[in-house]
Structure formats: C-alpha cells, structure tokens
Design a protein around this motif. Structure first.
Motif, PDB file in Angstrom:
ATOM      1  N   UNK A 691     -34.804  13.776  44.531  1.00  0.00           N
ATOM      2  CA  UNK A 691     -36.458  13.638  44.404  1.00  0.00           C
ATOM      3  C   UNK A 691     -36.893  12.340  43.872  1.00  0.00           C
ATOM      4  N   UNK A 692     -35.852  11.740  42.953  1.00  0.00           N
ATOM      5  CA  UNK A 692     -36.431  10.252  42.592  1.00  0.00           C
ATOM      6  C   UNK A 692     -36.305   9.473  43.413  1.00  0.00           C
ATOM      7  N   UNK A 693     -35.407   9.542  44.574  1.00  0.00           N
ATOM      8  CA  UNK A 693     -35.362   8.614  45.970  1.00  0.00           C
ATOM      9  C   UNK A 693     -36.608   8.796  46.516  1.00  0.00           C
ATOM     10  N   UNK A 694     -37.055   9.925  46.922  1.00  0.00           N
ATOM     11  CA  UNK A 694     -38.238  10.237  47.358  1.00  0.00           C
ATOM     12  C   UNK A 694     -39.485   9.632  46.800  1.00  0.00           C
ATOM     13  N   UNK A 695     -39.474   9.580  45.675  1.00  0.00           N
ATOM     14  CA  UNK A 695     -40.517   9.350  44.806  1.00  0.00           C
ATOM     15  C   UNK A 695     -40.740   7.507  44.938  1.00  0.00           C
TER      16      UNK A 695
END
Length: 738
Positions: A691-695
C-alpha cells in the motif's frame, strides 16, 4: 574587423567536439544489442521516437515559416529590423533541432546495448550509457560553437560599416537573433516531448502499477513502449534543444554586452571582450571530453559511489576551466582580466552548488526524499503534501546562490568599486560580468549534459531488461543505473534552470542594446532625457535609456509588465499541466480498454496494441503543445506594442523571477516524488506492491508533469520571452502605444 589567429581556436574546438561525438557513437554501435527480443523492443521504441519527431518538426516548420515571413516584412517592409534576422532565426532553429535529433537517435540505439552491457558488469553498463549521453552533450556544444563561429565570419565579411566599433556592436546584436530560432525550437521540443512522455508515463503507472498491480515496464502494459519513447523525445531531444539554446544564448548575450561595455575603451578591447566567452566555451569543450573519460565505477557500487563517479568527471572539468579561465583572459589581454575571471568562477561555483542542492533534495540517499517515502505510510495525500513542501523549501538555496553569483560577478567585473557601482560605465562592465558568469556555468556543458542525457538511456535500458525478462542480477544493475539517472536528470534540470536565470539576465541587458540599434535604424538619432538634456542615441548608456523610458518601480507601466510576466509563468505551467492531464486521461482509458477487450494480455498470451498508445501520445502532444508555445511568442510582442520598452522590461523581470523559483519548485518536487517511489521499490517501507508503494506511485504520477513538462519548460519560457523581445525591439521602439 580583422579576425586574428586566436579566433580559429573556437571553430576548431567545435570540430573536435563533433568528431568525439561521432567516435562515441561508433563505439556504442559496436556493442552487442542483445537477444532478438531486446532488439525487437528497441526497434519499437526507435520507430515511435522517430515517428513523433517527424510529426513535431512538421508543426514547428509551419510556425517557423510564418515567423520568418513576419521577420521579412519587418526587415524589408517596415525597415525596423536587421535584414539578416530572418536567416539567423532559421539557422538557430535548425541547429537546435539537429542537436536534439542526433542525441535522440543515439539514445534509442543505446538503451538495449546498455541493458546487454549490464549483463557483464555495472561499470560496463555505466560506460555505455554515459558515453552515449556524451554524444548529446558534445553535439550540442559542437553545433552551437560552430554556428556562432560561422555567423561571426559571415557577418564580419558582409556588414559594411566604416566605424569598426559600431560594426562590432551590429555584428553581436545581429547574432543574438538566431537565439530566438533556437528558443522557439527548444520550447516546442520541451513542451511537446514533455506532454508525450508524461501522458504515457501517467497512463502506464495508474493503470499498470496501481490498478493491475503489475511491475513498471511490464510488457503486458500497452503504454510501456509509449513511455519509453517519451523518455527519448522529452528528456533527450527536448533537453538537448533547451541547453543548446542556453549555451548559445549565454555566449551571444555576453559578446553583445562586451561590444557595448568596451566601446569607449578601444576597438581592440571590444574584440577581445567578444572573443573571451567564445574561447572559454572552446576550452570547456576540450575539458569536457577529458572529464567524460574519467567516469567509471566498481561492481556492487552504491548510489553514492555512482554519484561520486559522475561527480568526479564534472568537478575535475569545472576545476580546470576555473583555473584556465585566468590563463585565457590573461593571454587575451582583456582589461581587468583578473576580476572578470572571478566572474566566471562565480558562475561555475553557482552551477555546482545548485547541482549539489538538487541532488540533496531529490536523491533517495538523503533524508528529504526518504521522509517522503516514510509519509507514504499514511496514504497518498501525505506523500503529495510532503513533496510540495520539500519543493518549496528547496528553492531557497538555488535562489540565494544565484543572487550571490549575480552580485559577485557584477562586483568582480568592476573591481569591487561599490561606491561607483551604479555609474554608467560600471553598470555596463558589471552586466558583462554577469553574462560571462553564465558562460562559466555552461562552459563544461559537454559533460554536464552527458550526465543528464544518461538518465533516459538508463531508464530505457531498465525497461528493456524488464520486458526482455533478463535475470535478476541484470535487473538489479539496470535499476541502480536508472535510480542514478533519476538523480542526474533532476540535477540537470536544476542546472538548466540556474543557467537560464543568468542567461536571461544577460539577455535583459542586451535588450537595451537592441532598442538602441532599433532607434538608430528608424532615424531617432537623439534622446531627450527627463531633465531636458539631449544625448546622441549612439552614445547613450543603459542608464540613459532607463531615464529616457522611465524604467523605475514608480512607473505603473513597469509594474503592469512585472505582473504580466509573473502571471505568464503560472499560466504557462497551468496550460502544460492540464495538457498532460487531458492526454493522460485518454491514455488511461485506452490501457483499460485493452486490458478489458484483448483477451490473454494479463496471462502473457496476447501482445498489447503498443502502436495505438504511441499514436495517442503523439496526437495529444501535437495538439496540446501549440497554444502554450505560441503564447510565449505572442505575449512579448503585444506587451511591446501596447506598453513599450518599459513594459517589456517589466515583463521580462517578472517572468524571470517568478519562472525561476517556480521551475525549481516543480523540478525538485517531481524528482523527489520519483525517487521516493524508487526508495520503496528497493525494499523499504513494504517494498513493491505494498500500500505504501501504491501511495508513492500516486505522488510520482503527480510529479511527472511537474519535473518533465511544466518545470523544465519554464526555463525556456523566460529565455524565449527575452529573445522575442530582442528580435522585436525595433518594432517596439518604432510603434509602441505608450
């Protein structure tokens, strides 16, 4: 004016640059391009890039024909312009476009070869990518210096003027006009290429990474080829045309300022002042070639090791040109050679400091970018807030650096005579110092631009390695080269913006010289100043013209011009950002359609329609680049006709100050967002697919048009407005309403 033997160093240096560019190109072409699949992917990118460039040149050709006809009318019909201007305008645009074409052609051949070289070692991959980037750097400086040399020889032969001093002023102000051709071509290349590449990049990231959850450069993503094509047309062809124009503009503006500043001393000293920036550029070419050979690294090198490798070549070249400037100006016998040499050093140091500042704020080796990666833990909103904040804070060091460089360059040229710094002669000399500081900053452009052009080559190499399914060790090496490329690209943009600020300031002073020539051409041979004194136009100084046109902050015309100039920076950025948004929206819809309708894409059983995505980016860029580019040409002309010389000076000052700061903010925010995403992809804060990567991908998507479209286009905007004003100075002087 007799051309002495020292002058011939300049065209010889240009030939050496072009010879080494060809040598590096042949070296690269001897490298193995890899497997059949690698060759096929590279051919797709090559075809798309050349197809786009041909379309862009068709549009630009129409604009050039219209502008040339306008200049022919102004020169031969109204008699308010030099009759050489239409031809100089065309050659400037032609050489600028040619530099971008050669650089892009090399880059599209180099990417697969870089990926294949990375199979052997990191150093081999770095060497192939960097020396391929050096082709762009050396072609730009070689063609620019060659163009300047040819024009000086031609004008020296054909201009028939009995007064040798006045002849030198006419030659240098005429040569300035080919800068408008280079600026116009550069703006179309930057804006069009930026819209193309970011439409594809945003579409590929939003649908591929965020929605479909597939890696960057995955061959299943239909926008991947368009994204790789865009890296070449925007970051190679666009940047090459941009810095060609800065490099040539700084030399030409300084030569024109030198001809004016030393006119009261002697014709011999005038000639030396004109020759000085050309010789510094010529020696810088040789030192750039030396620096290129110093770039190498070891296997398993960290990001800081790679940055140090590139930095060694750039810094050694810069240090040597700083020392040799004193030798050049002493040998030339230029008046106050020590002070003017320190002006050059001021420009060089400013370039290095801006580069280091940009690296600190955009490289994921340092805390600022790592903090953006950390903010991804609370979602894309905080990533965007962190990036915007970082970009704003990052403007302080470059602005303060340029401010000090301007002051030191000015004061050095007048021997720090602070008490009389605003005397007419000291102002002329001080402005020459600022101009030659810009030449100093750009003197080692051959290697500086090589580090920038290296970036998209490494990026494409990574894409080729991913799509060709090369082993993890190769991909690790190409990722390291790509991450380095992101930082060098951001550093290159900071350098380009800094050099644009100094060049635009020198052009601002040159504008007054062009106004003087324009007044003489229409028969205004005397000026009546505010105190009632009358002065001969040919002998009037910059201070006299400021008095005659009432250029001060209490003049509402000047203030209106400043507001229009500042607004232009934001209007231009808004138009180009929206252009990317509209083109990206079409790309997103197309990628979604292909995922939905072409069965077997996600399973790797069917090939996406890459050509359709390339066509969407091409068409979007062609349509969207026209309005913002023409606006940059039309607004200075209208301002000149309506508000006169005072309004134009306000316009240029407002555009320069607002555009400079805004460009740094946008370039650094975008670069930091990109590398924050890369930092997570290396396994930090959850790694790829989290999720951090997508953000972080969302932040990178917002930053794409910041760093690759609007931001870098702003430095051309501020120079193009100056160039248009210079070319139209005769019309403004003769027909302005106020």
């Amino acid at each position: 004016m007799i051309i002495d033997n020292l002058f011939w160093v300049v065209p010889i240096a240009s030939v050496i640059a072009l010879a080494f560019a060809y040598f590096f190109f042949r070296q690269m072409m001897k490298e193995d391009e890899g497997t059949d699949l690698m060759k096929k992917i590279a051919q797709h990118v090559r075809t798309g890039a050349m197809s786009y460039l041909k379309q862009q040149y068709r549009v630009v050709l129409i604009v050039f024909i219209v502008l040339m006809l306008l200049f022919v009318f102004l020169a031969f019909g109204l008699g308010v312009q030099n009759k050489w201007t239409p031809f100089a305008f065309l050659t400037g645009g032609f050489f600028s476009g040619l530099a971008g074409f050669f650089g892009m052609k090399t880059a599209t051949f180099a990417s697969a070869r870089t990926a294949n070289a990375a199979k052997n070692s990191l150093n081999h991959g770095l060497k192939v990518a960097f020396r391929s980037g050096a082709v762009m750097g050396l072609v730009v400086v070689g063609l620019a210096v060659l163009d300047i040399s040819i024009w000086y020889i031609v004008l020296n032969y054909f201009i028939d003027e009995p007064d040798s001093s006045h002849k030198l002023i006419i030659i240098t102000t005429t040569m300035l006009t080919f800068g408008m051709g280079a600026s116009t071509q550069a703006l179309f290349a930057r804006v069009g290429g930026g819209i193309y590449t970011k439409a594809a990049d945003v579409g590929a990231d939003l649908v591929g990474k965020v929605e479909a959850g597939i890696p960057e450069d995955d061959p299943r993503n239909p926008a991947t080829i368009a994204d790789n094509v865009g890296d070449n047309v925007g970051d190679v062809a666009g940047m090459g045309a941009d810095l060609y124009e800065s490099y040539a503009g700084s030399i030409l503006a300084t030569a024109a300022l030198g001809a004016s500043a030393f006119a009261t001393v002697s014709v011999d000293m005038q000639y030396k002042a004109i020759l000085a920036p050309m010789l510094i550029a010529a020696v810088g070419i040789i030192l750039s070639i030396l620096g290129i050979y110093m770039v190498r690294t070891k296997e398993g090198a960290t990001m800081r090791d790679l940055l140090r490798s590139l930095g060694l070549g750039v810094n050694v070249s810069s240090a040597l040109i700083a020392v040799l400037t004193f030798v050049i100006l002493y040998s030339l016998g230029l008046e106050n050679w020590i002070g003017i040499s320190f002006s050059v050093v001021a420009g060089l140091l400013a370039g290095i400091i801006i580069g280091q500042s940009t690296e600190y704020f955009t490289s994921h080796s340092y805390k600022p970018t790592q903090r953006i990666s950390e903010s991804a833990q609370t979602g894309p909103a905080t990533v965007i807030i962190s990036g915007v904040g970082l970009g704003m804070v990052s403007t302080a060091i470059p602005v303060i650096t340029i401010a000090f460089a301007i002051l030191i360059a000015f004061l050095s040229a007048i021997n720090f005579d602070v008490k009389h710094m605003l005397d007419a002669q000291n102002i002329q000399l001080g402005l020459y110092g600022i101009g030659i500081a810009a030449v100093g900053m750009l003197s080692t452009l051959g290697i500086t631009l090589a580090t920038d052009a290296y970036g998209p080559i490494a990026d494409n190499a990574g894409g080729n390695a991913e799509m060709s399914k090369l082993g993890p060790e190769v991909r690790k090496r190409t990722d390291a080269l790509d991450a380095l490329g992101n930082t060098t690209a951001a550093t290159g943009k900071g350098f380009a913006i800094g050099s644009a600020a100094l060049t635009a300031l020198a052009l601002l002073a040159s504008y007054i010289e062009e106004v003087k020539i324009g007044l003489i051409r229409i028969g205004e041979n005397a000026l009546t100043l505010a105190n009632g004194d009358t002065i001969e136009t040919a002998k009037a100084t910059i201070v006299d013209f400021m008095d005659y046109y009432q250029v001060n902050l209490m003049n509402p015309v000047v203030l209106v011009g400043i507001f229009i100039g500042a607004a232009m920076a934001f209007l231009f950025s808004g138009l180009t950002m929206n252009a990317v948004g509209r083109a990206a929206q079409k790309m997103v819809e197309e990628v979604r359609r292909q995922f939905r309708e072409i069965k077997g894409i996600m399973e790797g059983e069917a090939e996406p329609d890459y050509a359709r995505c390339v066509a969407i980016s091409t068409k979007g860029a062609q349509i969207e680049m026209v309005v913002p580019s023409l606006l940059a040409i039309i607004i200075p002309i209208i301002t000149g006709v309506v508000l006169g010389v005072a309004g134009v000076l306000g316009l240029l000052a407002g555009g320069l100050s607002a555009g400079f700061v805004l460009a740094i903010f946008m370039a650094n925010s975008g670069g930091a967002w990109d590398n924050a995403k890369k930092y997570i992809e290396e396994g930090n804060f959850g790694g790829k697919g989290s999720d951090n990567h997508k953000a972080a991908v969302v932040g990178d998507t917002v930053g794409d048009p910041f760093k690759d479209t609007s931001g870098p286009s702003l430095n051309i905007l501020i120079k193009l407005m100056s160039m248009v004003s210079i070319v139209m100075a005769g019309l403004t002087a003769a027909y302005s309403l106020l």
